[in-house]
Design a protein around this motif. Structure first.
Motif, short mmCIF file in Angstrom:
data_model
loop_
_atom_site.label_atom_id
_atom_site.label_comp_id
_atom_site.label_asym_id
_atom_site.label_seq_id
_atom_site.Cartn_x
_atom_site.Cartn_y
_atom_site.Cartn_z
N THR A 197 0.85 -1.18 0.00
CA THR A 197 0.00 0.00 0.00
C THR A 197 0.89 1.24 0.00
OG1 THR A 197 -0.12 0.04 2.39
CG2 THR A 197 -1.86 -1.15 1.25
N ILE A 198 0.44 2.26 -0.69
CA ILE A 198 1.21 3.50 -0.77
C ILE A 198 0.36 4.62 -0.19
CG2 ILE A 198 2.27 5.17 -2.32
CD1 ILE A 198 2.78 2.92 -4.28
N ASN A 199 0.90 5.32 0.78
CA ASN A 199 0.23 6.46 1.34
C ASN A 199 0.31 7.60 0.32
OD1 ASN A 199 -0.58 8.70 2.80
ND2 ASN A 199 0.41 8.00 4.68
N VAL A 200 -0.83 8.18 -0.03
CA VAL A 200 -0.87 9.22 -1.07
C VAL A 200 -0.06 10.44 -0.64
CG1 VAL A 200 -2.40 10.74 -2.37
CG2 VAL A 200 -3.08 8.40 -1.92
N ALA A 201 -0.12 10.80 0.64
CA ALA A 201 0.63 11.96 1.12
C ALA A 201 2.13 11.73 0.96
CB ALA A 201 0.28 12.25 2.57
N VAL A 202 2.59 10.53 1.27
CA VAL A 202 4.02 10.23 1.12
C VAL A 202 4.41 10.27 -0.35
CG1 VAL A 202 5.78 8.45 1.43
CG2 VAL A 202 4.12 8.89 3.25
N LEU A 203 3.57 9.72 -1.21
CA LEU A 203 3.84 9.74 -2.64
C LEU A 203 3.92 11.18 -3.16
CD1 LEU A 203 4.18 8.22 -5.31
CD2 LEU A 203 1.70 8.22 -5.53
N LEU A 204 2.98 12.04 -2.74
CA LEU A 204 3.02 13.44 -3.17
C LEU A 204 4.25 14.15 -2.63
CD1 LEU A 204 -0.70 14.59 -2.93
CD2 LEU A 204 0.68 14.27 -4.98
N ALA A 205 4.66 13.84 -1.40
CA ALA A 205 5.86 14.46 -0.83
C ALA A 205 7.09 14.08 -1.65
CB ALA A 205 6.03 14.04 0.62
N VAL A 206 7.18 12.84 -2.05
CA VAL A 206 8.31 12.39 -2.88
C VAL A 206 8.29 13.12 -4.22
CG1 VAL A 206 9.26 10.41 -4.14
CG2 VAL A 206 8.54 10.16 -1.76
N ILE A 207 7.11 13.25 -4.82
CA ILE A 207 7.00 13.96 -6.10
C ILE A 207 7.40 15.42 -5.96
CG2 ILE A 207 5.33 14.78 -7.83
CD1 ILE A 207 3.84 12.10 -7.41
N VAL A 208 6.99 16.07 -4.87
CA VAL A 208 7.35 17.48 -4.64
C VAL A 208 8.87 17.62 -4.52
CG1 VAL A 208 7.23 19.36 -2.97
CG2 VAL A 208 5.15 18.18 -3.68
N VAL A 209 9.49 16.77 -3.71
CA VAL A 209 10.95 16.85 -3.54
C VAL A 209 11.64 16.62 -4.88
CG1 VAL A 209 12.94 15.70 -2.48
CG2 VAL A 209 10.92 16.23 -1.11
N TRP A 210 11.18 15.64 -5.63
CA TRP A 210 11.78 15.34 -6.93
C TRP A 210 11.65 16.53 -7.88
CZ3 TRP A 210 9.13 14.20 -11.68
CH2 TRP A 210 9.98 13.78 -12.70
N ARG A 264 13.93 19.60 -6.93
CA ARG A 264 15.37 19.41 -7.09
C ARG A 264 15.85 19.84 -8.47
NH1 ARG A 264 18.09 14.29 -4.67
NH2 ARG A 264 19.54 15.21 -6.12
N ARG A 265 14.92 19.95 -9.42
CA ARG A 265 15.29 20.34 -10.78
C ARG A 265 15.75 21.79 -10.81
NH1 ARG A 265 10.25 19.21 -14.09
NH2 ARG A 265 11.50 20.20 -15.70
N ARG A 266 16.56 22.13 -11.80
CA ARG A 266 17.03 23.50 -11.96
C ARG A 266 15.87 24.43 -12.27
NH1 ARG A 266 20.78 22.18 -16.28
NH2 ARG A 266 19.80 23.98 -17.25
N THR A 267 15.92 25.63 -11.74
CA THR A 267 14.85 26.60 -11.94
C THR A 267 14.72 26.98 -13.41
OG1 THR A 267 15.27 27.47 -9.74
CG2 THR A 267 13.99 28.84 -11.21
N GLU A 268 15.84 27.11 -14.11
CA GLU A 268 15.80 27.53 -15.51
C GLU A 268 15.08 26.52 -16.40
OE1 GLU A 268 19.15 26.94 -14.19
OE2 GLU A 268 18.94 28.84 -13.14
N ALA A 269 15.02 25.27 -15.97
CA ALA A 269 14.43 24.22 -16.80
C ALA A 269 12.91 24.14 -16.64
CB ALA A 269 15.05 22.88 -16.45
#
Length: 69
Positions: free
Chosen positions: A3-16, A19-24
Motif C-alpha cells: 500500500t502506498i500512502n498518497v501523502a508520502v507519494l506526493l511528498a516524494v513527487i514534490v521533492v523530486w 530538485r530540478r534547476r529553476t531555468e528548466a
C-alpha cells in the motif's frame, strides 16, 4: 500487498520536482508543482503531524509579531 500512502507519494513527487534547476521549468511546470503542494497540504492538514506543524507555525508567527512591537 503493497500500500502506498498518497501523502508520502506526493511528498516524494514534490521533492523530486523541486530538485530540478529553476531555468528548466516552464510556467505550466511551476503551476503543476503548486497544485501538487496544495494537494499535499490538504492531505496532511487533518493529521496529528499537520496539527503539530500548524501549532509550531502559529507560535512562530506569534513570536515574530511580538518581537516587532
Amino acid at each position: 500487498m503493497l500500500t502506498i500512502n498518497v501523502a508520502v507519494l506526493l511528498a516524494v513527487i514534490v521533492v523530486w520536482r523541486l530538485r530540478r534547476r529553476t531555468e528548466a521549468r516552464s510556467r505550466f511546470d511551476e503551476k503543476l508543482t503548486v497544485v501538487i503542494v496544495l494537494a499535499l497540504g490538504v492531505l496532511i492538514a487533518p493529521t496529528p503531524a499537520g496539527q503539530g506543524m500548524l501549532n509550531i507555525l502559529g507560535q512562530l508567527a506569534s513570536g515574530v509579531t511580538q518581537a516587532s512591537r
